[in-house]
Design a protein around this motif. Structure first.
Motif, PDB file in Angstrom:
ATOM      1  N   ASN A 134      46.732  43.463  40.607  1.00  0.00           N
ATOM      2  CA  ASN A 134      46.523  42.038  40.868  1.00  0.00           C
ATOM      3  C   ASN A 134      47.384  41.177  39.952  1.00  0.00           C
ATOM      4  OD1 ASN A 134      44.653  42.506  42.885  1.00  0.00           O
ATOM      5  ND2 ASN A 134      42.907  42.454  41.486  1.00  0.00           N
ATOM      6  N   HIS A 136      42.313  51.411  35.443  1.00  0.00           N
ATOM      7  CA  HIS A 136      42.143  50.017  35.872  1.00  0.00           C
ATOM      8  C   HIS A 136      43.350  49.576  36.721  1.00  0.00           C
ATOM      9  CE1 HIS A 136      39.543  50.356  32.280  1.00  0.00           C
ATOM     10  NE2 HIS A 136      38.755  49.521  32.949  1.00  0.00           N
ATOM     11  N   GLU A 145      43.095  46.249  38.888  1.00  0.00           N
ATOM     12  CA  GLU A 145      43.209  44.998  38.134  1.00  0.00           C
ATOM     13  C   GLU A 145      44.648  44.750  37.699  1.00  0.00           C
ATOM     14  OE1 GLU A 145      39.317  45.951  35.649  1.00  0.00           O
ATOM     15  OE2 GLU A 145      40.406  47.395  36.912  1.00  0.00           O
TER      16      GLU A 145
END
Length: 372
Positions: A289, A283, A286
């Motif tokens: 971010n 991930h 994500e």
């Protein structure tokens, strides 16, 4: 003055440019007498590889790898000069050469020729691609980075292969050569036998691919370009801040937990997407971010101080001047003034409790037969 670890060792250095001269400079730092054989008029190619040049007009490239040596100018195609080279070899412990394969043999200075002159000789040959199928290929660092796989995984994005900022393969090969020479000297100490040591740029690079090479051989994974990302660890890359980028090298779950706490996001420690390293890699976008948003609140120096204080590996992207200043602030003494030089040099990174590195003389002027 304290003795060097290699005091009494004599090195006949027939190498030029970078890989060989780097290895022989390190031998000189450790106390060996290194006599650099150079061509008439021009000497080592790197004497002219500038700018930049030092105040005496010598390229700083040459200076980087040629301290603690004397310079002997010889035309190895001339029988008289070749005899002078053989005189040096008779008293030498080590010969280092990085001519194209077969050159030293054609000159009558190959290993089999020299072992008859000096049976205890350690003869180190450095080539680009070995002395078999790659004997005719030119051994330039950029070329080896390209064909050896390093550039295929280095660059800002897929489709933009990029070389490293220094001739890294030459440096790695010089270190491999140094290890081989020291091991051969130890063998000679035990048995009285000299031997030939061979290494090459391509093999040294492949050995230095470490996890990437192992991933291909063990799991069939051919790595590609990930920019500053790591294929197996997250977060382990460069992130923007409010002023300049910062590198985060989070290698375990504890460090990740400390990072999230420092960023004011402790709830993400137990988020299933980020709870383990494998999950964070899966991930990564994500997580990126989250980090981009959080790190934007302050500058790189703030995060360097804050994260380092809680045990999270982090640091700004320093230029060379800033890197040297950091090493000075940490008490590492990264530079040294070498006798006879008008400029500072980067120190040898090895320290010894009994046989310290010594800086006896500056990189030699062409034909300066004796150390200053």
């Amino acid at each position: 003055m304290s003795a060097g670890a290699l005091d009494g060792i004599v090195v006949a250095d027939f190498s030029r440019v970078l890989a060989g001269p780097y290895a022989t400079m390190l031998l000189g730092d450790l106390g060996a007498e290194v006599v650099k054989i150079e061509r008439p008029n021009t000497g080592d190619d790197t004497r002219a590889w500038g700018p930049p040049f030092d105040p005496n007009g010598t390229a700083t490239y040459f200076n980087a790898v040629n301290r603690n040596k004397s310079s002997l100018v010889l035309n190895l195609g001339d029988s008289g000069d070749r005899d002078r080279a053989l005189e040096l070899v008779r008293r030498a412990d080590v010969v280092v050469e990085n001519f194209r394969s077969g050159t030293m043999e054609r000159l009558g200075l190959g290993y089999e020729d020299l072992r008859r002159v000096n049976p205890g000789l350690v003869y180190c040959s450095i080539t680009g691609f070995g002395d078999k199928g790659g004997a005719s290929l030119p051994g330039y660092d950029l070329l080896v980075q390209a064909v050896g796989g390093l550039m295929s995984m280095t660059g800002p994005e897929p489709g933009a292969p990029t070389k490293t900022g220094v001739a890294l393969v030459d440096v790695l090969t010089g270190l491999h050569a140094l290890v081989g020479i020291l091991a051969a000297l130890r063998h000679r100490q035990l048995t009285g036998e000299g031997q030939r040591v061979d290494t090459n740029l391509l093999s040294s690079l492949l050995s230095s691919l470490v996890n990437q090479g192992s991933g291909y051989l063990g799991a069939g994974v051919v790595p590609g370009i990930l920019g500053n990302r790591h294929p197996s660890i997250a977060p382990y890359e460069v992130f923007p801040t409010s002023d300049r980028p910062v590198a985060l090298a989070v290698g375990n779950d504890r460090q990740f937990a400390d990072l999230m706490t420092a960023l004011g996001r402790p709830e993400l420690v137990h988020d299933p997407r980020f709870a383990t390293n494998s999950a964070r890699v899966a991930h990564r976008d994500e997580l990126t971010n989250v980090l981009d948003t959080s790190l934007a609140a302050h500058g790189a120096d703030y995060w360097f101080a804050t994260l380092t204080a809680v045990g999270v590996p982090a640091g700004p992207i320093n230029d060379v001047a800033e890197a040297v200043a950091l090493a000075e602030n940490l008490g590492l003494e990264p530079t040294v003034r070498v006798p006879g030089s008008d400029t500072a040099q980067i120190t040898n990174p090895i320290t010894f409790s009994r046989t310290p590195v010594r800086y006896r003389c500056a990189p030699p002027a062409l034909g300066n037969d004796e150390p200053e």
